[in-house]
Design an enzyme around this catalytic site. Structure first.
Site, PDB file in Angstrom:
ATOM      1  N   ASN A 121       0.848  -1.194   0.000  1.00  0.00           N
ATOM      2  CA  ASN A 121       0.000   0.000   0.000  1.00  0.00           C
ATOM      3  C   ASN A 121       0.879   1.237   0.000  1.00  0.00           C
ATOM      4  OD1 ASN A 121      -2.434   1.542   0.294  1.00  0.00           O
ATOM      5  ND2 ASN A 121      -1.970   1.792   2.476  1.00  0.00           N
ATOM      6  N   HIS A 123       0.762   5.154   1.485  1.00  0.00           N
ATOM      7  CA  HIS A 123       0.011   5.966   2.453  1.00  0.00           C
ATOM      8  C   HIS A 123       0.686   7.335   2.565  1.00  0.00           C
ATOM      9  CE1 HIS A 123      -2.460   6.925   5.907  1.00  0.00           C
ATOM     10  NE2 HIS A 123      -1.366   7.420   6.457  1.00  0.00           N
ATOM     11  N   SER A 150       4.689   6.895   2.448  1.00  0.00           N
ATOM     12  CA  SER A 150       5.276   5.589   2.765  1.00  0.00           C
ATOM     13  C   SER A 150       4.675   4.496   1.900  1.00  0.00           C
ATOM     14  CB  SER A 150       4.984   5.224   4.231  1.00  0.00           C
ATOM     15  OG  SER A 150       5.362   6.247   5.099  1.00  0.00           O
ATOM     16  N   ASP A 159      -2.447   0.436   8.340  1.00  0.00           N
ATOM     17  CA  ASP A 159      -1.303   1.332   8.112  1.00  0.00           C
ATOM     18  C   ASP A 159      -0.123   1.024   9.043  1.00  0.00           C
ATOM     19  OD1 ASP A 159      -2.801   2.655   6.172  1.00  0.00           O
ATOM     20  OD2 ASP A 159      -3.543   4.168   7.574  1.00  0.00           O
TER      21      ASP A 159
HETATM   22  C1  GRF Z   1      -2.609   8.767  -3.083  1.00  0.00           C
HETATM   23  O1  GRF Z   1      -2.216  10.046  -2.774  1.00  0.00           O
HETATM   24  C2  GRF Z   1      -2.202   7.787  -2.013  1.00  0.00           C
HETATM   25  O2  GRF Z   1      -1.211   8.265  -1.186  1.00  0.00           O
HETATM   26  C3  GRF Z   1      -3.446   7.585  -1.214  1.00  0.00           C
HETATM   27  O3  GRF Z   1      -4.518   7.793  -2.086  1.00  0.00           O
HETATM   28  C4  GRF Z   1      -4.121   8.628  -3.148  1.00  0.00           C
HETATM   29  C5  GRF Z   1      -4.586   7.989  -4.411  1.00  0.00           C
HETATM   30  O4  GRF Z   1      -4.475   8.838  -5.522  1.00  0.00           O
HETATM   31  N1  GRF Z   1      -3.429   6.268  -0.620  1.00  0.00           N
HETATM   32  P1  GRF Z   1      -4.726   8.257  -6.983  1.00  0.00           P
HETATM   33  O5  GRF Z   1      -6.106   7.624  -6.984  1.00  0.00           O
HETATM   34  O6  GRF Z   1      -3.647   7.276  -7.265  1.00  0.00           O
HETATM   35  O7  GRF Z   1      -4.677   9.456  -7.881  1.00  0.00           O
END
Ligand code: GRF
Length: 241
Positions: A121, A123, A150, A159
């Site tokens: 993932n 985050h 991260s 997380d």
């Molecule tokens: C990203 O900023 C990521 O950090 C978070 O959700 C957002 C997703 O953006 N988990 P996208 O859908 O890839 O444009």
């Protein structure tokens, strides 16, 4: 197949499935990196799945010729039924690694255990700080001087999985939640493919609850990895444009 015990050479190219909920810009960026970027030859995206039928990322992925599927969580009476359908959908195509990229459902311990050591993932915070939602505003409200993003292995606790990679920026006096979102996202577009490259090339091995750094050039700290500074990432991005 479990990445724990290193994937046999004959299994390459490894099959990746990406789960999204919205814009999907990380998913699309990763797709481009597989097509003709730093991930080319290291794997293939076998499917992009969204839990929201209107997710923009589904259309864009389709336009790129990727297999897409929606498993709408609203069609199921509870989380267990939704996740059973999601597992069915994932298992209908080859899958060595599940990449969560803006997937806005909290996955149950049962789901995570089903794919133990095979889910990662991204985050938007310097984990373990600022788990959960609205990280940019919370970081500003707390008067932090640094923020970041991260990539981590997914374990049953939210997380909380071991770190695979991090990127860090200095918060400027005029930063807002929106400017932080943009600066973080620019770093994500480099960091997520970079982490995938390390995993798919075998420099990082994913276990069920830990990450093993096999390449000596990956700088680790007591808690995880040395974060990549924003200026270094932006320089690398520009030099590969
Ligand atoms: C990203 O900023 C990521 O950090 C978070 O959700 C957002 C997703 O953006 N988990 P996208 O859908 O890839 O444009």
């Amino acid at each position: 197949m479990n990445l724990n015990h290193s994937v046999p050479a004959t299994a390459r190219p490894l099959k990746i499935q990406i789960l999204i909920s919205g814009t999907g810009s990380n998913a699309i960026n990763i797709a481009h990196q597989f097509k003709n970027g730093q991930l080319s030859g290291l794997g293939e995206i076998s499917q992009v799945i969204s839990n929201r039928p209107k997710a923009q990322g589904l259309n864009t992925a389709q336009e790129l010729g990727l297999a897409t599927l929606c498993v709408d969580h609203q069609d199921y009476e509870d989380k267990a039924a939704f996740e059973t359908a999601l597992i069915h959908a994932i298992d209908s195509k080859p899958c060595d690694l599940i990449v969560l990229a803006g997937f806005m459902r909290v996955l149950s311990p049962e789901f995570v255990s089903h794919y133990a050591g095979r889910i990662i993932n991204i985050h938007p915070s310097l984990l373990p700080a600022y788990k959960g939602l609205n990280t940019h505003q919370r970081v500003l409200d707390a008067g932090e001087t640094h923020h970041g993003v991260s990539v981590h292995l997914v374990i049953p606790d939210l997380d909380a999985g071991p770190l695979i990679g991090q990127a860090i920026l200095n918060i400027k006096s005029d930063d807002t939640a929106e400017t932080l979102r943009q600066r973080i996202q620019a770093m994500e577009y480099w960091l997520y493919p970079h982490c995938l490259q390390l995993i798919l090339s075998g420099d990082i091995q994913l276990m069920t609850d830990r990450v093993i750094f096999k390449a000596p050039h990956i700088q680790t700290t007591a808690t995880g990895v040395e974060p990549w500074p924003e200026d270094v990432i932006l320089n690398q991005t520009m030099s590969t444009d």
